[in-house]
Design a protein around this motif. Structure first.
Motif, PDB file in Angstrom:
ATOM      1  N   UNK A  64      -5.766  -5.669  -4.391  1.00 46.86           N
ATOM      2  CA  UNK A  64      -5.023  -4.443  -4.710  1.00 46.86           C
ATOM      3  C   UNK A  64      -4.469  -3.795  -3.440  1.00 46.86           C
ATOM      4  N   UNK A  65      -5.281  -3.792  -2.384  1.00 51.08           N
ATOM      5  CA  UNK A  65      -4.837  -3.202  -1.122  1.00 51.08           C
ATOM      6  C   UNK A  65      -3.713  -4.032  -0.517  1.00 51.08           C
ATOM      7  N   UNK A  66      -3.845  -5.344  -0.598  1.00 51.67           N
ATOM      8  CA  UNK A  66      -2.819  -6.233  -0.047  1.00 51.67           C
ATOM      9  C   UNK A  66      -1.461  -5.963  -0.683  1.00 51.67           C
ATOM     10  N   UNK A  67      -1.459  -5.716  -1.970  1.00 53.75           N
ATOM     11  CA  UNK A  67      -0.180  -5.440  -2.652  1.00 53.75           C
ATOM     12  C   UNK A  67       0.479  -4.191  -2.079  1.00 53.75           C
ATOM     13  N   UNK A  99     -15.614  -7.926  -7.389  1.00 59.08           N
ATOM     14  CA  UNK A  99     -15.079  -6.564  -7.297  1.00 59.08           C
ATOM     15  C   UNK A  99     -14.475  -6.299  -5.913  1.00 59.08           C
ATOM     16  N   UNK A 100     -15.131  -6.807  -4.869  1.00 57.71           N
ATOM     17  CA  UNK A 100     -14.623  -6.618  -3.512  1.00 57.71           C
ATOM     18  C   UNK A 100     -13.328  -7.393  -3.321  1.00 57.71           C
ATOM     19  N   UNK A 156      -5.158   3.786  -8.437  1.00 57.70           N
ATOM     20  CA  UNK A 156      -4.572   3.031  -7.324  1.00 57.70           C
ATOM     21  C   UNK A 156      -3.849   3.931  -6.322  1.00 57.70           C
ATOM     22  N   UNK A 157      -4.356   5.166  -6.186  1.00 60.53           N
ATOM     23  CA  UNK A 157      -3.786   6.094  -5.209  1.00 60.53           C
ATOM     24  C   UNK A 157      -4.651   6.221  -3.950  1.00 60.53           C
ATOM     25  N   UNK A 191      -7.375 -14.724  -4.949  1.00 60.84           N
ATOM     26  CA  UNK A 191      -8.690 -14.618  -4.328  1.00 60.84           C
ATOM     27  C   UNK A 191      -9.044 -15.910  -3.593  1.00 60.84           C
ATOM     28  N   UNK A 192      -8.453 -17.033  -4.019  1.00 57.31           N
ATOM     29  CA  UNK A 192      -8.677 -18.298  -3.325  1.00 57.31           C
ATOM     30  C   UNK A 192      -8.158 -18.217  -1.895  1.00 57.31           C
ATOM     31  N   UNK A 193      -6.998 -17.614  -1.712  1.00 52.61           N
ATOM     32  CA  UNK A 193      -6.438 -17.446  -0.370  1.00 52.61           C
ATOM     33  C   UNK A 193      -7.349 -16.584   0.494  1.00 52.61           C
TER      34      UNK A 193
END
Length: 623
Positions: free
Chosen positions: A85-88, A78-79, A239-240, A288-290
C-alpha cells in the motif's frame, strides 16, 4: 513443535524466545525488553559475543509463531500488504517528481539512516537522468549526523518547525512524510502531517505494537506519542496514513535501537523504495513476491557477513584491548562505508557513555553535495571532525601503538588512495585491519594486501540486474558493514566492562527516553521503587546529598540538560542505592575499580544483596 515456515530462509532463525511469552517483562515495550539470547553477554568471550549478536540480528527475519503472541513479523501477510500500500503511494511521487517529495525524518540513528537512504536514492535517480525527489530531516540538523545531540529529539515543536521548512522550501505538490523512531520530534511531525493531509501522507516506521508506544506526556506539547499513533491507526483504514511496525525482537543490548532497530529500518525503507523504483521502470504491478525477493537479499547479507565470525571476533578483541588501555578505535571508510562508520562511532556516546574520541568514524571521499547544510559542519570544532582532511591533520599525528585503525573499502574504490593512507597509519600503529568488499573475480592488489596483518574480505556474487537492481549490492555492503561495526563496538565495550548482563549501565542521559531508561535500570538491579530510584538519580545528577522539593518538580528536560554533561551517572546511582554510599563514596569506588561492571557486581554480590535482573516487572514506565 514449530510450524512450517511460509518462506524458505537463507539463514537459520532462532527458535521462539521467552520475550514472546505474554508475561515476560510485560510492562515494557518489546524494544526495551531484555533479550534472553544475550542475558549473559557480559560473561562472553569475543567469539561468543559475535555468535550471540549474530543470533539477535537473525531475529529480524523470524516468522511469527501461531502458538505465541500474535506479533506481526517482517514476513507477515499484514506487514507485506502495508508495504505494498505504501509503495503505491511512493509510485505516485515517482511518476510526477516535479510535484512531489519524499521526506525521511528521524532523530539520532534514525535521522542518520534517513540521510543515508535519501542520498542513495537521489544518486539512483541522478544516474537515470531524473530529478532528485528525496530529502531528509534529522533532529539537530546536519551537525547531528557527525555528533551526538539526542536532547533535540525531545522537542515536538522543533520537529514541526523543521517540517514547515521543507514545506516552504520544497515543491508545492504532495509530500510523503516517512517518519522513523518514536521520539517527540517525530510525534510533532506526524501530528502536523495529519493536520495537513492535503499536502502530506505520513508513514510511521517502528518496531513496537501501537499499544506499547510511549504514553508519557511530551514536554511542551498536547499529546503523547501513543495518542498520535492511535490517530494514525484510524487514518490508515482510509489509506491517509500508514504505520509499518513489524516486531523484530529485543535488542542485543537492552534498548540499543542503533543495532537491530537501525538495521531493520534500513532493510524496510530500502526494500519499499527499491520495489517502487523497479515497478516504475518495468511498468509492472508490485507483488509480495517481489518484496520477499528483496528481503531475502538482506538475509543473504546476514549469512555472508557472519561467515566471517572468527575474523570479526579477532577485530572485536583488538578494539576491546584498545579501549581497555584507554586508547582509541578509528574507523576510516570510503564513501557510504565512511558514513556507516561515523554513525557507529556517534551512537557509542549515548549507548555506552563513551567519550567522543573513544570510537570514531571518518569519511574518505568527496562530500561536497551530501549534506543539506554543509556549512554547519565546517565549524572548527574537534567534535565535528569527520573528513579525510580532519583525520590526516588531527588524528594521524597523535596516533599511538595502542590505537586500533580499521579501514573500510570496496575494490571499486581508489585502492592507490587506500594504500597511501594505510602506509601513513602503519608508521604510527601496527594495530590495523581492513574490511573489504569485492565481487566474484575481483582481487585485492598484493601491495595493499601485505600491509594488513588481518583482513575481513567479503565477496559478493555478480548481479546481472537492471540499474536500480544493482543498488541492492550497495545496500548489502552497507548493511554488512553496519552489522560488523555494531558488533565490534558493542563487543569492545563489553570487554571494557561497560555492560552488565545485557544492560547499558553506563549510558549517557541525553534525552527523556534515556532518562527513564536509567531509572528503569536502577529499579531492575536494586528492586527499589521508581520514586526512590528517581531521587537517587537526581542526587547524582546534581551532586547533592539533600534533594529539594523544587528540584523534583522540574521538567525532565532540565535534568537531562545537566546530566548530559556528566559521566558515570547511572553506575554511581546504582552503587548509592545498593550500598547506601554517598555520591562521593560511589564515585571513589568506581574510580578505583577495574571496570564499571566489576564495581557494580561487587556491590550486588555483597552480603544481603541479590543480582536483580530477574525482576522483570520493576520498571513500569514504557519508553
Amino acid at each position: 513443535m514449530r510450524r512450517t515456515k511460509k518462506y524458505r530462509h537463507f539463514i537459520e532463525t532462532p527458535d521462539a524466545s521467552r520475550w514472546e511469552l505474554a508475561g515476560y517483562e510485560a510492562m515494557l515495550p518489546i524494544s526495551e525488553k531484555s533479550n534472553p539470547i544475550t542475558r549473559e553477554l557480559d560473561q562472553a568471550d569475543p567469539v561468543q559475543i559475535v555468535q550471540l549478536l549474530k543470533e539477535c540480528d537473525a531475529e529480524i527475519f523470524q516468522e511469527e509463531e501461531e502458538a505465541l503472541l500474535n506479533y506481526k513479523r517482517l514476513y507477515s501477510e499484514e506487514v507485506l500488504k502495508t508495504m505494498m500500500d505504501i509503495i503505491s503511494k511512493v509510485q505516485e511521487v515517482l511518476k510526477d517528481p516535479d510535484n512531489g517529495l519524499i521526506v525521511l525524518s528521524g532523530g539520532g540513528t534514525s535521522g542518520r539512516l534517513a540521510f543515508l537512504i535519501a542520498i542513495s536514492f537521489n544518486k539512483m535517480l541522478k544516474g537515470l537522468g531524473q530529478l532528485p525527489c528525496y530529502t531528509y530531516i534529522i533532529a539537530g540538523g546536519d551537525r547531528s549526523l557527525v555528533m551526538s545531540q539526542e536532547g533535540l529529539e525531545d522537542s515536538a515543536l522543533l520537529g514541526i518547525e523543521e517540517l514547515r521548512k521543507v514545506r516552504k522550501d520544497g515543491k508545492d505538490g504532495k509530500k510523503s512524510g516517512w517518519l522513523v523512531e518514536c521520539a517527540p520530534f517525530v510525534a510533532g511531525q506526524l501530528d502536523f502531517c495529519m493536520n495537513n493531509l492535503d499536502i502530506f501522507l505520513p508513514v510511521l516506521v517502528g518496531f513496537n505494537p501501537v499499544s506499547m508506544a510511549r504514553n508519557d506526556r511530551i514536554e511542551g506539547w498536547h499529546s503523547t506519542f501513543r495518542q498520535v499513533a492511535e490517530r494514525m491507526q484510524k487514518l490508515q483504514e482510509l489509506h491517509k496514513a500508514f504505520i509499518l511496525n513489524p516486531v523484530v525482537g529485543p535488542e542485543g543490548i537492552c534498548g540499543a535501537s542503533r543495532m537491530k532497530g537501525g538495521s531493520a529500518t534500513k532493510i524496510l525503507l530500502e526494500t519499499l523504495l527499491l520495489a517502487a523504483h523497479k515497478s516504475i521502470s518495468r511498468m509492472t504491478e508490485i507483488s509480495d513476491k517481489c518484496l520477499v525477493e528483496i528481503l531475502r537479499t538482506y538475509e543473504r547479507a546476514h549469512k555472508v557477513t557472519y561467515a566471517q565470525s572468527r575474523k570479526i571476533a579477532a577485530l572485536l578483541n583488538q578494539a576491546g584491548t584498545s579501549l581497555q588501555r584507554k586508547a582509541c578505535v578509528y574507523m576510516v571508510g570510503w564513501h557510504t562505508l565512511g558514513l556507516i562508520a561515523i554513525m557507529d562511532g556517534v551512537d557509542c556516546i549515548p549507548t555506552f557513555g563513551a567519550d567522543t574520541k573513544d570510537v570514531r568514524g571518518f569519511l574518505i571521499g568527496d562530500h561536497s553535495e551530501l549534506f543539506n547544510q554543509e556549512t554547519e559542519l565546517l565549524a572548527q570544532s574537534p567534535r565535528l571532525a569527520f573528513s579525510q582532511e580532519d583525520f590526516v591533520k588531527t588524528i594521524l599525528p597523535s596516533l599511538t601503538e595502542l590505537d586500533t585503525v580499521l579501514f573500510l573499502f570496496t575494490l571499486d574504490d581508489d585502492l592507490a588512495e587506500v594504500e597511501e593512507l594505510v602506509v601513513q597509519v602503519k608508521e604510527k600503529t601496527s594495530n590495523i585491519q581492513a574490511l573489504s568488499h569485492a565481487t566474484v573475480g575481483q582481487n585485492l592488489p598484493a601491495s595493499l594486501k601485505k600491509l594488513f596483518p588481518a583482513i575481513i574480505s567479503i565477496v559478493w556474487p555478480i548481479l546481472f540486474l537492471e540499474y536500480e537492481g544493482n543498488f541492492i549490492q550497495k545496500f548489502q555492503r552497507e548493511l554488512s558493514t553496519k552489522w560488523i561495526l555494531n558488533t565490534v563496538s558493542t563487543g569492545a565495550h563489553v570487554l571494557k566492562g561497560n555492560i552488565l548482563h545485557n544492560y547499558m549501565v553506563d549510558l549517557r542521559i541525553s534525552n527523556s527516553k534515556l532518562f527513564w531508561r536509567a531509572v528503569s535500570i536502577l529499579q531492575r538491579f536494586t528492586g527499589h521503587t521508581q520514586a526512590r530510584c528517581l531521587d537517587s538519580l537526581l542526587h547524582v545528577i546534581y551532586d547533592s546529598e539533600v534533594l529539594l522539593d523544587d528540584l523534583r518538580g522540574k521538567e525532565i528536560s532540565t535534568h537531562v540538560g545537566v546530566a548530559t554533561e556528566k559521566t558515570q551517572v547511572v553506575p554511581t546511582a546504582l552503587l548509592c542505592l545498593l550500598r547506601n554510599y554517598s555520591v562521593q563514596e560511589a564515585r571513589m569506588r568506581l574510580d578505583t575499580s577495574h571496570s564499571i561492571r566489576a564495581a557494580i557486581e561487587a556491590s550486588l554480590n555483597a552480603p544481603g544483596h541479590k543480582r536483580g535482573t530477574e525482576r522483570s516487572d520493576t520498571a513500569s514506565r514504557t519508553t
